[in-house]
Design a protein around this motif. Structure first.
Motif, mmCIF file in Angstrom:
data_model
loop_
_atom_site.group_PDB
_atom_site.id
_atom_site.type_symbol
_atom_site.label_atom_id
_atom_site.label_comp_id
_atom_site.label_asym_id
_atom_site.label_seq_id
_atom_site.Cartn_x
_atom_site.Cartn_y
_atom_site.Cartn_z
ATOM 1 N N VAL A 14 0.835 -1.203 0.000
ATOM 2 C CA VAL A 14 0.000 0.000 0.000
ATOM 3 C C VAL A 14 0.873 1.259 0.000
ATOM 4 C CG1 VAL A 14 -1.737 1.290 1.287
ATOM 5 C CG2 VAL A 14 -1.851 -1.213 1.200
ATOM 6 N N GLY A 15 0.520 2.203 -0.854
ATOM 7 C CA GLY A 15 1.250 3.462 -0.928
ATOM 8 C C GLY A 15 2.365 3.475 -1.951
ATOM 9 N N ASP A 16 2.764 2.302 -2.437
ATOM 10 C CA ASP A 16 3.823 2.244 -3.452
ATOM 11 C C ASP A 16 3.257 2.606 -4.822
ATOM 12 O OD1 ASP A 16 5.702 1.451 -1.598
ATOM 13 O OD2 ASP A 16 5.333 -0.689 -1.928
ATOM 14 N N ILE A 17 4.136 3.073 -5.681
ATOM 15 C CA ILE A 17 3.777 3.341 -7.075
ATOM 16 C C ILE A 17 4.464 2.310 -7.953
ATOM 17 C CG2 ILE A 17 4.048 4.947 -9.007
ATOM 18 C CD1 ILE A 17 3.718 7.240 -7.099
ATOM 19 N N VAL A 18 3.665 1.651 -8.783
ATOM 20 C CA VAL A 18 4.185 0.666 -9.728
ATOM 21 C C VAL A 18 3.896 1.163 -11.137
ATOM 22 C CG1 VAL A 18 4.031 -1.696 -10.586
ATOM 23 C CG2 VAL A 18 3.884 -1.257 -8.127
ATOM 24 N N ALA A 19 4.939 1.357 -11.902
ATOM 25 C CA ALA A 19 4.779 1.818 -13.280
ATOM 26 C C ALA A 19 4.579 0.630 -14.216
ATOM 27 C CB ALA A 19 6.009 2.615 -13.706
ATOM 28 N N PHE A 20 3.999 0.900 -15.355
ATOM 29 C CA PHE A 20 3.957 -0.119 -16.409
ATOM 30 C C PHE A 20 4.110 0.561 -17.757
ATOM 31 C CE2 PHE A 20 -0.553 0.894 -15.812
ATOM 32 C CZ PHE A 20 -0.987 1.107 -17.109
ATOM 33 N N SER A 21 4.873 -0.079 -18.619
ATOM 34 C CA SER A 21 5.099 0.417 -19.980
ATOM 35 C C SER A 21 4.866 -0.756 -20.916
ATOM 36 C CB SER A 21 6.523 0.964 -20.116
ATOM 37 O OG SER A 21 6.750 1.481 -21.409
ATOM 38 N N LEU A 22 3.627 -0.854 -21.390
ATOM 39 C CA LEU A 22 3.202 -2.038 -22.127
ATOM 40 C C LEU A 22 2.471 -1.662 -23.412
ATOM 41 C CD1 LEU A 22 1.730 -4.007 -19.087
ATOM 42 C CD2 LEU A 22 3.867 -4.541 -20.273
ATOM 43 N N PRO A 23 2.521 -2.521 -24.416
ATOM 44 C CA PRO A 23 1.709 -2.308 -25.622
ATOM 45 C C PRO A 23 0.244 -2.556 -25.312
ATOM 46 C CG PRO A 23 2.808 -4.429 -25.735
ATOM 47 C CD PRO A 23 3.342 -3.746 -24.514
ATOM 48 N N LYS A 72 -4.873 -4.426 -6.954
ATOM 49 C CA LYS A 72 -5.126 -5.536 -6.038
ATOM 50 C C LYS A 72 -3.964 -5.727 -5.063
ATOM 51 C CE LYS A 72 -8.257 -8.479 -8.767
ATOM 52 N NZ LYS A 72 -9.058 -9.167 -7.763
ATOM 53 N N ALA A 73 -2.754 -5.344 -5.470
ATOM 54 C CA ALA A 73 -1.597 -5.433 -4.575
ATOM 55 C C ALA A 73 -1.576 -4.281 -3.573
ATOM 56 C CB ALA A 73 -0.307 -5.443 -5.390
ATOM 57 N N GLY A 74 -2.510 -3.329 -3.722
ATOM 58 C CA GLY A 74 -2.584 -2.188 -2.822
ATOM 59 C C GLY A 74 -1.799 -0.988 -3.302
ATOM 60 N N ALA A 75 -1.115 -1.118 -4.432
ATOM 61 C CA ALA A 75 -0.274 -0.034 -4.937
ATOM 62 C C ALA A 75 -1.056 0.851 -5.898
ATOM 63 C CB ALA A 75 0.956 -0.614 -5.636
ATOM 64 N N ALA A 76 -0.398 1.905 -6.354
ATOM 65 C CA ALA A 76 -0.962 2.804 -7.357
ATOM 66 C C ALA A 76 -0.237 2.575 -8.675
ATOM 67 C CB ALA A 76 -0.806 4.253 -6.914
ATOM 68 N N TYR A 77 -0.987 2.562 -9.770
ATOM 69 C CA TYR A 77 -0.349 2.332 -11.066
ATOM 70 C C TYR A 77 0.052 3.648 -11.718
ATOM 71 C CZ TYR A 77 -4.886 3.381 -13.290
ATOM 72 O OH TYR A 77 -6.051 3.985 -13.697
ATOM 73 N N MET A 78 1.092 3.603 -12.520
ATOM 74 C CA MET A 78 1.553 4.766 -13.258
ATOM 75 C C MET A 78 1.842 4.349 -14.706
ATOM 76 S SD MET A 78 4.760 7.373 -12.560
ATOM 77 C CE MET A 78 6.024 6.290 -13.244
ATOM 78 N N PRO A 79 0.989 4.714 -15.639
ATOM 79 C CA PRO A 79 1.185 4.315 -17.035
ATOM 80 C C PRO A 79 2.290 5.126 -17.716
ATOM 81 C CG PRO A 79 -0.756 5.693 -16.848
ATOM 82 C CD PRO A 79 -0.254 5.486 -15.456
ATOM 83 N N ILE A 80 3.078 4.428 -18.522
ATOM 84 C CA ILE A 80 4.135 5.065 -19.310
ATOM 85 C C ILE A 80 4.001 4.587 -20.745
ATOM 86 C CG2 ILE A 80 6.622 5.301 -19.666
ATOM 87 C CD1 ILE A 80 7.059 4.841 -16.724
ATOM 88 N N ASP A 81 3.924 5.509 -21.664
ATOM 89 C CA ASP A 81 3.839 5.149 -23.081
ATOM 90 C C ASP A 81 5.175 4.543 -23.525
ATOM 91 O OD1 ASP A 81 3.651 5.100 -25.888
ATOM 92 O OD2 ASP A 81 2.245 6.784 -25.866
ATOM 93 N N VAL A 124 6.510 -2.636 -14.777
ATOM 94 C CA VAL A 124 6.112 -3.810 -15.551
ATOM 95 C C VAL A 124 6.326 -3.507 -17.028
ATOM 96 C CG1 VAL A 124 4.268 -5.441 -16.067
ATOM 97 C CG2 VAL A 124 4.361 -4.339 -13.806
ATOM 98 N N THR A 125 7.050 -4.375 -17.705
ATOM 99 C CA THR A 125 7.357 -4.200 -19.122
ATOM 100 C C THR A 125 7.064 -5.494 -19.876
ATOM 101 O OG1 THR A 125 9.654 -4.904 -18.882
ATOM 102 C CG2 THR A 125 9.181 -2.562 -18.518
ATOM 103 N N GLN A 126 7.257 -5.472 -21.192
ATOM 104 C CA GLN A 126 7.074 -6.680 -21.988
ATOM 105 C C GLN A 126 8.056 -7.772 -21.568
ATOM 106 O OE1 GLN A 126 6.075 -6.178 -26.359
ATOM 107 N NE2 GLN A 126 7.035 -4.170 -25.977
ATOM 108 N N GLU A 127 9.195 -7.367 -21.023
ATOM 109 C CA GLU A 127 10.221 -8.339 -20.656
ATOM 110 C C GLU A 127 9.892 -9.094 -19.371
ATOM 111 O OE1 GLU A 127 10.917 -5.181 -21.661
ATOM 112 O OE2 GLU A 127 11.530 -5.882 -23.659
ATOM 113 N N ASN A 128 9.109 -8.495 -18.469
ATOM 114 C CA ASN A 128 8.858 -9.185 -17.190
ATOM 115 C C ASN A 128 7.383 -9.480 -16.920
ATOM 116 O OD1 ASN A 128 7.706 -6.719 -16.354
ATOM 117 N ND2 ASN A 128 9.599 -6.037 -15.379
ATOM 118 N N VAL A 129 6.474 -9.050 -17.812
ATOM 119 C CA VAL A 129 5.061 -9.256 -17.527
ATOM 120 C C VAL A 129 4.691 -10.735 -17.494
ATOM 121 C CG1 VAL A 129 4.343 -9.067 -19.950
ATOM 122 C CG2 VAL A 129 2.717 -8.521 -18.125
ATOM 123 N N TYR A 130 5.331 -11.540 -18.341
ATOM 124 C CA TYR A 130 4.993 -12.975 -18.351
ATOM 125 C C TYR A 130 5.523 -13.675 -17.098
ATOM 126 C CZ TYR A 130 3.304 -12.437 -23.099
ATOM 127 O OH TYR A 130 2.574 -12.051 -24.206
#
Length: 289
Positions: A143-152, A166-175, A196-202
């Motif tokens: 809770v309170g953490d920011i998790v970015a994602f850069s995904l197609p 669901k993990a309690g964090a806040a998402y931050m979208p990156i193009d 989260v990127t294409q390299e680690n999402v799976y």
């Protein structure tokens, strides 16, 4: 107020005219009486004009006062109404993930996401987002953490968004098309704990836990962080809390956009860039109500 100037009707005579003394006295007397009558008429008319102007000013002041009172009453009613709704939202303490999980229970086999790589039912989307959530929790995200994602724009983008919540964090979208320098700046400036990127999402989707994680967040905790375009300088991050998002998505008589979607749409085309706030309307309203 319109009025025409009074023209004095003054008897005149040429300088060459001669008349007896008594007639000249009578003439001056008539001229004096005429002037007095004309002046009295002007005074009476001016008093009437001033009285009418005063009445109109008083009526205008009364109208303005009444209008201010009605406006203040309407504002108080509106503030009370919205505050009541906010209090209800905070008291209910419902989050986007809870609303989504309710839809999963109601419509597990209904299509939730249609993307160019695959389609997901509510059950499948929930399971994928749960795997991502558990994987993030195991990495120390909370809770309170920011998790970015850069995904197609694939199906796992939506699963990632929900999984972060669901993990309690806040998402931050990156193009993904952003310059490398801008991406690095956003990650550093936001103090994002993970990206989260294409390299680690799976890797995240490979987590074996697919049940709903039991993470408690407050309505005032951050839901997401979105950065400005930076057209006037460096991009700046803006954070939005859960109660703001839920108030935007909630079903109430004042939320015309949500009501329109609920009454007229069974599908929503997600065409906005994920880095803009409009994506909240396209995704959250579609999946939570």
């Amino acid at each position: 107020i319109c009025w025409e100037p009074k023209i004095l009707s003054i008897p005149t005579r040429t300088s060459m005219q001669r008349m007896p003394m008594d007639e000249e006295i009578a003439w001056h007397k008539e001229r004096e009486d005429t002037l007095k009558n004309d002046l009295e008429t002007l005074r009476t008319e001016n008093e009437a004009i001033l009285a009418q102007a005063e009445e109109e000013r008083a009526a205008h002041d009364e109208f303005v006062t009444q209008l201010k009172q009605e406006h203040e009453t309407a504002m108080q009613d509106t503030r009370h109404q919205y505050q009541t709704q906010i209090d209800e939202l905070n008291t209910a303490h419902r989050e986007e993930k809870q609303q989504f999980e309710e839809q999963v229970e109601k419509n597990p086999d209904k299509l939730a996401v249609v993307a160019h790589d695959k389609t997901l039912t509510y059950r499948e989307l929930n399971e994928e987002s749960n795997r991502i959530a558990h994987a993030l929790i195991e990495k120390g995200i909370g809770v309170g953490d920011i998790v970015a994602f850069s995904l197609p724009r694939k199906s796992y983008l939506i699963a990632t968004m929900i999984g972060i919540l669901k993990a309690g964090a806040a998402y931050m979208p990156i193009d993904p098309d952003y310059p490398h320098e801008r991406i690095e700046y956003m990650l550093e400036d936001s103090s994002a704990k993970y990206c989260v990127t294409q390299e680690n999402v799976y890797e995240l989707l490979g987590n074996l836990n697919s049940y709903n994680p039991n993470v408690i967040v407050e309505s005032t905790d951050i839901c997401y962080c979105i950065y400005t375009s930076g057209s006037t300088g460096k991009p700046k991050g803006a954070t939005i809390c859960h109660n703001n998002v839920m108030n935007f998505c909630a079903e109430n008589e004042n939320n015309e956009f949500q009501r329109f979607v609920a009454e007229n749409c069974d599908k929503i085309l997600c065409c906005g860039n994920i880095t803009f706030d409009i994506s909240t309307a396209e995704i959250m309203i579609a999946l939570t109500f």
